[in-house]
Motif scaffolding. Structure first.
Motif, mmCIF file in Angstrom:
data_model
loop_
_atom_site.group_PDB
_atom_site.id
_atom_site.type_symbol
_atom_site.label_atom_id
_atom_site.label_comp_id
_atom_site.label_asym_id
_atom_site.label_seq_id
_atom_site.Cartn_x
_atom_site.Cartn_y
_atom_site.Cartn_z
ATOM 1 N N VAL A 3 13.757 -24.017 20.913
ATOM 2 C CA VAL A 3 13.485 -25.390 21.325
ATOM 3 C C VAL A 3 14.245 -25.661 22.616
ATOM 4 N N GLU A 4 13.558 -26.272 23.565
ATOM 5 C CA GLU A 4 14.198 -26.695 24.805
ATOM 6 C C GLU A 4 14.035 -28.201 24.932
ATOM 7 N N LEU A 5 15.121 -28.863 25.299
ATOM 8 C CA LEU A 5 15.138 -30.307 25.465
ATOM 9 C C LEU A 5 15.621 -30.637 26.871
ATOM 10 N N GLU A 6 14.831 -31.412 27.592
ATOM 11 C CA GLU A 6 15.237 -31.893 28.911
ATOM 12 C C GLU A 6 15.785 -33.299 28.726
ATOM 13 N N ALA A 7 17.083 -33.387 28.437
ATOM 14 C CA ALA A 7 17.715 -34.663 28.124
ATOM 15 C C ALA A 7 17.581 -35.674 29.269
#
Length: 64
Positions: A3-7
């Motif tokens: 999972v990748e999250l672009e905060a």
């Protein structure tokens, strides 16, 4: 799967937490925080739901 999250894209709606509370949380400002970069297989449906409901399109699932 990872999972990748672009905060920096997060709009603090909290939808990811509602969809996958074992994978996401929110900081004091409501910005999403990734708890599990490589969630267990049984959580992947929840992660896919979080991706679908994220209004900022800040989450993605990638194969390694």
């Amino acid at each position: 799967m990872k999972v990748e999250l672009e905060a920096d894209k997060c709009v603090a709606s909290g939808q990811c937490v509602l969809a996958a509370m074992d994978v996401f949380d929110q900081d004091d400002d409501g910005i999403a925080v990734l708890l599990e970069e490589q969630p267990a297989p049984e959580l992947l449906d929840d992660v896919r739901e979080a991706i679908a409901v994220c209004p900022a399109a800040a989450i993605r699932l990638v194969t390694q």
